[in-house]
Design a protein around this motif. Structure first.
Motif, PDB file in Angstrom:
ATOM      1  N   LEU A   6       0.821  -1.206   0.000  1.00 20.65           N
ATOM      2  CA  LEU A   6       0.000   0.000   0.000  1.00 20.65           C
ATOM      3  C   LEU A   6       0.851   1.251   0.000  1.00 20.65           C
ATOM      4  N   HIS A   7       1.968   1.207   0.730  1.00 26.23           N
ATOM      5  CA  HIS A   7       2.881   2.350   0.736  1.00 26.23           C
ATOM      6  C   HIS A   7       3.471   2.545  -0.645  1.00 26.23           C
ATOM      7  N   PHE A   8       3.855   1.455  -1.283  1.00 30.61           N
ATOM      8  CA  PHE A   8       4.428   1.522  -2.632  1.00 30.61           C
ATOM      9  C   PHE A   8       3.414   2.086  -3.616  1.00 30.61           C
ATOM     10  N   LEU A   9       2.179   1.624  -3.526  1.00 25.16           N
ATOM     11  CA  LEU A   9       1.159   2.076  -4.449  1.00 25.16           C
ATOM     12  C   LEU A   9       0.800   3.530  -4.232  1.00 25.16           C
ATOM     13  N   SER A  10       0.745   3.945  -2.967  1.00 24.34           N
ATOM     14  CA  SER A  10       0.397   5.332  -2.690  1.00 24.34           C
ATOM     15  C   SER A  10       1.444   6.281  -3.211  1.00 24.34           C
ATOM     16  N   ASN A  11       2.727   5.868  -3.157  1.00 21.79           N
ATOM     17  CA  ASN A  11       3.799   6.714  -3.669  1.00 21.79           C
ATOM     18  C   ASN A  11       3.745   6.824  -5.184  1.00 21.79           C
ATOM     19  N   ASN A  12       3.334   5.725  -5.844  1.00 21.07           N
ATOM     20  CA  ASN A  12       3.328   5.708  -7.289  1.00 21.07           C
ATOM     21  C   ASN A  12       2.081   6.352  -7.867  1.00 21.07           C
ATOM     22  N   THR A  13       1.081   6.568  -7.085  1.00 19.57           N
ATOM     23  CA  THR A  13      -0.166   7.108  -7.619  1.00 19.57           C
ATOM     24  C   THR A  13      -0.553   8.427  -6.985  1.00 19.57           C
ATOM     25  N   SER A  14       0.331   8.973  -6.173  1.00 18.89           N
ATOM     26  CA  SER A  14      -0.018  10.188  -5.450  1.00 18.89           C
ATOM     27  C   SER A  14      -0.276  11.351  -6.383  1.00 18.89           C
ATOM     28  N   ASN A  15       0.450  11.379  -7.516  1.00 21.65           N
ATOM     29  CA  ASN A  15       0.298  12.489  -8.435  1.00 21.65           C
ATOM     30  C   ASN A  15      -0.949  12.364  -9.289  1.00 21.65           C
ATOM     31  N   LYS A  16      -1.540  11.165  -9.296  1.00 21.45           N
ATOM     32  CA  LYS A  16      -2.695  10.946 -10.165  1.00 21.45           C
ATOM     33  C   LYS A  16      -4.026  11.064  -9.422  1.00 21.45           C
ATOM     34  N   SER A  17      -3.991  11.050  -8.118  1.00 18.40           N
ATOM     35  CA  SER A  17      -5.244  10.974  -7.371  1.00 18.40           C
ATOM     36  C   SER A  17      -5.759  12.335  -6.943  1.00 18.40           C
ATOM     37  N   SER A  18      -5.022  13.390  -7.262  1.00 18.16           N
ATOM     38  CA  SER A  18      -5.455  14.704  -6.836  1.00 18.16           C
ATOM     39  C   SER A  18      -6.731  15.091  -7.553  1.00 18.16           C
ATOM     40  N   PRO A  19      -7.755  15.549  -6.835  1.00 20.74           N
ATOM     41  CA  PRO A  19      -9.015  15.915  -7.484  1.00 20.74           C
ATOM     42  C   PRO A  19      -8.943  17.270  -8.150  1.00 20.74           C
ATOM     43  N   PHE A  20      -7.845  18.067  -7.903  1.00 15.57           N
ATOM     44  CA  PHE A  20      -7.761  19.396  -8.471  1.00 15.57           C
ATOM     45  C   PHE A  20      -7.615  19.296  -9.975  1.00 15.57           C
ATOM     46  N   PRO A  21      -8.471  19.891 -10.760  1.00 20.66           N
ATOM     47  CA  PRO A  21      -8.527  19.599 -12.198  1.00 20.66           C
ATOM     48  C   PRO A  21      -7.473  20.251 -13.044  1.00 20.66           C
ATOM     49  N   PRO A  81      -9.822  10.882 -12.417  1.00 18.04           N
ATOM     50  CA  PRO A  81      -8.726   9.910 -12.366  1.00 18.04           C
ATOM     51  C   PRO A  81      -9.207   8.571 -11.839  1.00 18.04           C
ATOM     52  N   PRO A  82      -8.615   7.448 -12.272  1.00 17.10           N
ATOM     53  CA  PRO A  82      -9.053   6.131 -11.807  1.00 17.10           C
ATOM     54  C   PRO A  82      -8.817   5.969 -10.317  1.00 17.10           C
ATOM     55  N   SER A  83      -9.697   5.205  -9.728  1.00 13.89           N
ATOM     56  CA  SER A  83      -9.572   4.962  -8.292  1.00 13.89           C
ATOM     57  C   SER A  83      -8.415   4.017  -8.008  1.00 13.89           C
ATOM     58  N   ASN A  84      -7.745   4.280  -6.901  1.00  7.19           N
ATOM     59  CA  ASN A  84      -6.631   3.419  -6.518  1.00  7.19           C
ATOM     60  C   ASN A  84      -7.099   2.096  -5.930  1.00  7.19           C
ATOM     61  N   SER A  85      -8.327   2.044  -5.477  1.00  7.75           N
ATOM     62  CA  SER A  85      -8.780   0.855  -4.759  1.00  7.75           C
ATOM     63  C   SER A  85      -8.748  -0.391  -5.647  1.00  7.75           C
TER      64      SER A  85
END
Length: 351
Positions: A6-21, A81-85
């Motif tokens: 989960l830590h690895f995934l959060s680091n790799n997707t942190s830039n994609k999950s921002s809701p700011f358009p 953006p796609p959900s990380n879940s």
């Protein structure tokens, strides 16, 4: 393991999950600016005196207080953006069946991103139904990750082809797929069936023993190798005969394997091409670790061995033959052990 993942995934997707358009900088196109802040663009269409325009522009910054509505407006222009879940669930599943997910992400990211979890589970279920063990399908997927993007509807016709047309027995199916997992992602129409017909056409008996060749392209791999042997001096019949005797040669690289070994055979060893027709397995031996050392040893001792004797014997047997030749009387001229400088093709022999 789950916390690390989960830590690895959060680091790799942190830039994609921002809701700011849009980026925080103000260098975005003016058109998008007016789309998001359409009320602010109204003064541009009005003809106020220059003084009142300046007055209005001073009060404009107060209106961005309504920006909480921005996400709903942007959703009509850019997909969220796609959900990380789902991605995390997919990674956890792959990890649960023993796959190296970090290697898959680093080396096959597009495949991992596009493969859906339901498809992955259906492929694993299909392999399990064919009696593949967890260890076997881990190896299959690691060798050919593209299988994760397949579906049972694409793999089932391939298995049917192997059983019915290639004549693979049901008991050998696992061995065939384990040896060449890429069969499961090869098109029956454009790859497997043309390769089968080609191999049968050159007279290869029992193609089912060489099913690893069925995933090879006829146009870019099988035919060019036969043509290469024709270019170096073999007739078409002899070239076909070489590959019929040693079909594994189809899988050897021309540039990295066949060509350097052929150059050494002709230039350094000074042998006749007809020996390759009788012993094409020559190309399966290491040039640096087997061919060169043994040839140089024979040159130093003044000995000559047939190609198969030179290379096929074990190291102990080869040394024993060298010792036997060096510690005995000179062999007959008709003997294959006679010196390389002598005429071993002479029909006469002397004591």
């Amino acid at each position: 393991m789950q916390d690390t993942l989960l830590h690895f995934l959060s680091n790799n997707t942190s830039n994609k999950s921002s809701p700011f358009p849009f980026p925080k900088s103000h260098n975005f196109p003016s058109s998008s600016f007016h789309d998001y802040f359409s009320p602010l663009s109204c003064p541009r269409n009005l003809h106020f005196p220059s003084l009142s325009f300046k007055t209005n522009t001073i009060s404009l910054p107060l209106k961005p207080l309504k920006t909480p509505e921005i996400p709903s407006i942007s959703s009509h222009h850019t997909p969220p953006p796609p959900s990380n879940s789902e991605f995390q669930e997919k990674m956890l599943y792959l990890d649960s069946i023993g796959l190296d997910i970090f290697s898959l992400i680093n080396n096959h990211r597009p495949i991992i991103l596009t493969a859906s979890l339901p498809n992955i589970k259906s492929i694993i279920d299909l392999l399990t139904s064919k009696n593949f063990t967890p260890r076997e399908f881990r190896r299959i997927i690691s060798m050919c990750p593209e299988i994760l993007n397949s579906t049972p509807s694409t793999i089932t016709p391939i298995i049917t082809f192997l059983l019915r047309e290639a004549r693979v027995s049901g008991s050998d199916l696992k061995h065939v797929i384990n040896r060449r997992p890429r069969l499961l992602v090869s098109s029956v129409k454009h790859c497997l069936r043309p390769a089968l017909y080609f191999l049968k056409n050159i007279g290869l008996e029992e193609v089912k023993r060489h099913t690893y060749l069925l995933s090879c392209s006829v146009e870019t791999k099988l035919l060019p190798r036969i043509q290469y042997f024709e270019k170096i001096g073999f007739s078409h019949e002899d070239a076909v005969s070489i590959f019929r005797r040693f079909p594994q040669l189809f899988n050897f690289s021309i540039k990295n394997n066949i060509e350097p070994k052929l150059n050494y055979f002709v230039v350094e060893m000074g042998r006749d091409l007809k020996e390759l027709k009788e012993f094409p397995q020559y190309f399966s031996f290491s040039l640096e670790n087997r061919i060169k050392p043994r040839h140089q040893c024979c040159v130093e001792k003044g000995l000559y061995f047939p190609l198969h004797t030179l290379l096929k014997t074990s190291e102990a047997q080869f040394v024993s033959r060298i010792d036997a030749c060096c510690n005995s009387s000179v062999p007959l001229r008709s003997s294959p052990l006679y010196s390389v400088n002598c005429d071993i093709d002479s029909s006469t022999s002397t004591e």
